[in-house]
Design a protein around this motif. Structure first.
Motif, PDB file in Angstrom:
ATOM      1  N   PHE A   1       0.862  -1.173   0.000  1.00  0.00           N
ATOM      2  CA  PHE A   1       0.000   0.000   0.000  1.00  0.00           C
ATOM      3  C   PHE A   1       0.906   1.233   0.000  1.00  0.00           C
ATOM      4  O   PHE A   1       2.048   1.170   0.438  1.00  0.00           O
ATOM      5  N   ALA A   2       0.362   2.343  -0.471  1.00  0.00           N
ATOM      6  CA  ALA A   2       1.178   3.560  -0.498  1.00  0.00           C
ATOM      7  C   ALA A   2       0.294   4.791  -0.480  1.00  0.00           C
ATOM      8  O   ALA A   2      -0.852   4.752  -0.936  1.00  0.00           O
ATOM      9  N   THR A   3       0.823   5.867   0.092  1.00  0.00           N
ATOM     10  CA  THR A   3       0.202   7.170  -0.120  1.00  0.00           C
ATOM     11  C   THR A   3       1.280   8.122  -0.596  1.00  0.00           C
ATOM     12  O   THR A   3       2.452   7.986  -0.254  1.00  0.00           O
ATOM     13  N   MET A   4       0.884   9.087  -1.379  1.00  0.00           N
ATOM     14  CA  MET A   4       1.796  10.122  -1.831  1.00  0.00           C
ATOM     15  C   MET A   4       1.128  11.460  -1.557  1.00  0.00           C
ATOM     16  O   MET A   4      -0.018  11.662  -1.951  1.00  0.00           O
ATOM     17  N   THR A   5       1.801  12.312  -0.843  1.00  0.00           N
ATOM     18  CA  THR A   5       1.235  13.625  -0.535  1.00  0.00           C
ATOM     19  C   THR A   5       2.168  14.718  -1.015  1.00  0.00           C
ATOM     20  O   THR A   5       3.381  14.650  -0.823  1.00  0.00           O
ATOM     21  N   GLN A   6       1.577  15.696  -1.650  1.00  0.00           N
ATOM     22  CA  GLN A   6       2.362  16.833  -2.103  1.00  0.00           C
ATOM     23  C   GLN A   6       1.807  18.083  -1.445  1.00  0.00           C
ATOM     24  O   GLN A   6       0.601  18.306  -1.455  1.00  0.00           O
TER      25      GLN A   6
ATOM     26  N   VAL B   1      -2.286   2.622   4.627  1.00  0.00           N
ATOM     27  CA  VAL B   1      -1.578   3.716   5.299  1.00  0.00           C
ATOM     28  C   VAL B   1      -2.608   4.672   5.898  1.00  0.00           C
ATOM     29  O   VAL B   1      -3.450   5.219   5.195  1.00  0.00           O
ATOM     30  N   LEU B   2      -2.546   4.863   7.198  1.00  0.00           N
ATOM     31  CA  LEU B   2      -3.559   5.685   7.860  1.00  0.00           C
ATOM     32  C   LEU B   2      -3.129   7.135   7.971  1.00  0.00           C
ATOM     33  O   LEU B   2      -3.950   8.037   8.024  1.00  0.00           O
ATOM     34  N   TYR B   3      -1.847   7.365   8.038  1.00  0.00           N
ATOM     35  CA  TYR B   3      -1.361   8.735   8.214  1.00  0.00           C
ATOM     36  C   TYR B   3      -0.338   9.027   7.121  1.00  0.00           C
ATOM     37  O   TYR B   3       0.729   8.425   7.094  1.00  0.00           O
ATOM     38  N   PRO B   4      -0.681   9.921   6.200  1.00  0.00           N
ATOM     39  CA  PRO B   4       0.167  10.068   5.015  1.00  0.00           C
ATOM     40  C   PRO B   4       1.303  11.073   5.167  1.00  0.00           C
ATOM     41  O   PRO B   4       2.096  11.242   4.265  1.00  0.00           O
ATOM     42  N   TYR B   5       1.342  11.786   6.306  1.00  0.00           N
ATOM     43  CA  TYR B   5       2.392  12.792   6.444  1.00  0.00           C
ATOM     44  C   TYR B   5       3.690  12.168   6.922  1.00  0.00           C
ATOM     45  O   TYR B   5       3.692  11.236   7.726  1.00  0.00           O
TER      46      TYR B   5
END
Lengths: 197, 197
Positions: free
Chosen positions: A34-39, A61-65
């Motif tokens: 799983f992955a998150t990407m935050t910009q 992923v529960l917290y993306p920061y």
């Protein structure tokens, strides 16, 4: 895949975001993760800085920061100045070595450098430096499979640029394998490399 | 710019992420706002679904997740099925009208449709449907200035595709202006449009 926090940073136009997207896709679509990407966009983005936060995990992923990345990829001096202090102790830093001058290496930090822009220019397309960097990331971290990263690149770039991006990926990966074999740069080796420029 | 939560969703290859990046850049780099863009990759991404969460604000954004968007942009039936229930009551939905069949319109929801893929194909480049959609978004929401969106597109697409993307943007924007003038689609008008296909 253990939970891994990554920040990719550079200046606008270097393809920081695409690089992060490729890593996220490789983990989640071509592997089982799983992955998150935050910009974040903000005043600093107006200065040309650009950064993406990426969390890879074998769980949703529960917290993306990302506050204290395990891995920091920096492609500009400004990004280095801003983000290197937040690297987790014992973390890994990958730098575009022609664009980043490392001022000090905290104990336990491993730093690997690659002349990604120069390699991209040798391929005739400066804009693929981000993918050179992505290949380098793949080889040095061993976090993702070579082939899943390759597939993620194939499906993330326009058809007309696919071939040069795959070449860039292979060049970066092979350069990374070479460096892994030789071990991380120590402080003095890095200075030697920087002086050689 | 009031805090606005947006989700852009479709299938992989439609350029959902680029579309969200353009909106974020327009708000933060070419206007005075702040933005975050978050992409979740997971098992659903392996099925081809793709979604980006965008928060625009005149303050730094502290929480980048979108749970109840003010605006939902959907470019596929799967995205519609998955995300339309989470639209805020009274919210705005923008759809790719050839790809999304709307089953019911909650009271107070405004829905605007555009045949973005068909317009993109008229321009000879199906892949610019996301930018047609972005132009449409600009005109219908009035959230961002026409020119800042344009600049965000100019600096986000490869040079070789700049011209066709700017054309796509203008086509989408003009189509949107037309629809704004005519007002949002009501349930029956929408059915009429869908039946016409």
């Amino acid at each position: 895949m253990q939970l891994t926090e990554i920040r990719v940073a550079g200046f606008g136009g270097q393809g920081v975001i695409l690089s992060a997207i490729v890593l996220g896709k490789a983990a989640s679509i071509y592997q089982d993760g799983f992955a998150t990407m935050t910009q974040n966009f903000g005043p600093e983005a107006r200065g040309g800085a650009c950064s993406a936060q990426l969390v890879l995990s074998d769980q949703p992923v529960l917290y993306p920061y990302v506050t204290s990345p395990d891995i920091l990829v920096v492609m500009s001096q400004e990004a280095y100045a801003k983000f290197s202090p937040e690297l987790r102790p014992g973390g890994l830093m990958l730098i575009e070595q022609d664009l980043v001058r490392v001022s000090s290496i905290p104990v336990g930090t491993r730093i690997y450098g690659i002349p990604a822009t120069r390699i991209a220019e040798e391929l005739g397309k400066r804009m693929v430096l981000n993918i050179v960097m992505t290949g380098f990331f793949g080889a040095v971290t061993g976090l993702l499979e070579r082939d899943s990263l390759r597939k993620a690149i194939e499906t993330s770039v326009p058809g007309a640029f696919r071939e040069v991006n795959l070449k860039a990926y292979d060049r970066g990966f092979d350069y990374g394998l070479q460096h892994v074999k030789n071990g991380a740069l120590s402080s003095s080796e890095l200075e030697a490399e920087l002086v050689r420029e």
